[in-house]
Scaffold this active site. Sequence first.
Site, mmCIF file in Angstrom:
data_model
loop_
_atom_site.group_PDB
_atom_site.id
_atom_site.type_symbol
_atom_site.label_atom_id
_atom_site.label_comp_id
_atom_site.label_asym_id
_atom_site.label_seq_id
_atom_site.Cartn_x
_atom_site.Cartn_y
_atom_site.Cartn_z
ATOM 1 N N TRP A 102 0.826 -1.205 0.000
ATOM 2 C CA TRP A 102 0.000 0.000 0.000
ATOM 3 C C TRP A 102 0.855 1.248 0.000
ATOM 4 C CZ3 TRP A 102 -4.236 -1.410 -1.858
ATOM 5 C CH2 TRP A 102 -4.799 -2.653 -1.519
ATOM 6 N N ASP A 172 -1.108 6.804 6.576
ATOM 7 C CA ASP A 172 -2.189 5.911 6.168
ATOM 8 C C ASP A 172 -2.378 4.924 7.313
ATOM 9 O OD1 ASP A 172 -3.902 4.014 5.170
ATOM 10 O OD2 ASP A 172 -2.627 3.424 3.482
ATOM 11 N N LYS A 196 -11.908 -1.673 8.571
ATOM 12 C CA LYS A 196 -11.132 -2.596 9.407
ATOM 13 C C LYS A 196 -11.674 -2.577 10.839
ATOM 14 C CE LYS A 196 -8.116 -2.744 5.921
ATOM 15 N NZ LYS A 196 -7.783 -3.906 5.097
#
Length: 360
Positions: A102, A172, A196
Amino acid sequence: MKRCHNFNAGPAVLPVPVLERIREEMLCLPGVGMSVLEISHRSKTFETILSETENRLRRLLNVPETHHILFLQGGASLQFSMVPLNFLTRDGVADYIVTGSWSEKAVEEARKIGRVNIAATTKEENYARIPNQSELRLDPQAAYVHFTSNNTIFGTQWPTEPEVGTTPLVCDASSDFLSRPLDVSKYALLYAGAQKNAGPAGVTIVIVREDWLERIPGGLPTMLDYRTHVKHRSLYNTPPVFAIYVVGLVLEYLEAQGGLAAVAAASAEKAGKLYAAIDSGSFYRGTAERNSRSLMNVCFRLPNPDLEAVFLREAAANGFEGLPGHRSVGGIRASLYNALPMESVLALIDFMRDFARRHA
């Protein structure tokens, strides 16, 4: 129907009391006469939902008044572009610490806007660890430093944020957001997809410092300018009403559990038990170095891929879902987000012990 043991990496398990509340209010919100799926985002009902959600998040994370809370769309992937569009000029440079897939994607988007300095990377080690502070090669002229706090694919996690001096820090935090207390004042901008620990897919939470907004250049597309969303309190366009409503319920649930300190203690206990089971013999092998191990995503391997395939088939037959590792790396991944009960972790450990006994 019996609920399975849900180890999915995201969208992930939600607290049962939250699901029950959604079920109760799905047909008709109390005193409203219609479902949350039907209300106007301009209604007083939704304005109350939005305000309460923001206030709960501000309390849980102790977000200072210097920072705005936004509820946007597009996931972390859109933030990969929005951050450099707003804060990186064509002739500027930004530091990126690369610890997984990511953060690699974030770098790709930033390079379309300006120069990127890879301040550190552990790619040559298959992202098995987090870089040490001494390894960081930060550019003193950098517009910001970007890092990914938890890496779902490789199972590593920063124990705390990197030290970057006075350079604005961007994170992030998608896959460990709300899993532990956080000093938000250290961040110029922090973003996280909700799917999440915070709620369902469809809403991205952004926390941005007010004084950093002054650096944004003019002429950006309206929807890609953070100032648009600050000015309109996340209501410039139709927001993801249902997702924000669920985030509010999750935040209420987390407050009732004792807040993020209690959540962090529970996460450490769940991960500790699972890592202990992995380390107890030679049959299972953790993929992340021990001092970089994630408390959210426990990644491990078996002696060979054929056994892993058998393990996953038997696990699915026994009610364990979401255990295959990411398609890019294979192996096994157990995601231990806030709403996953300890009972699921203990059941997985029992299954692992039985499987090892039968196949070692």
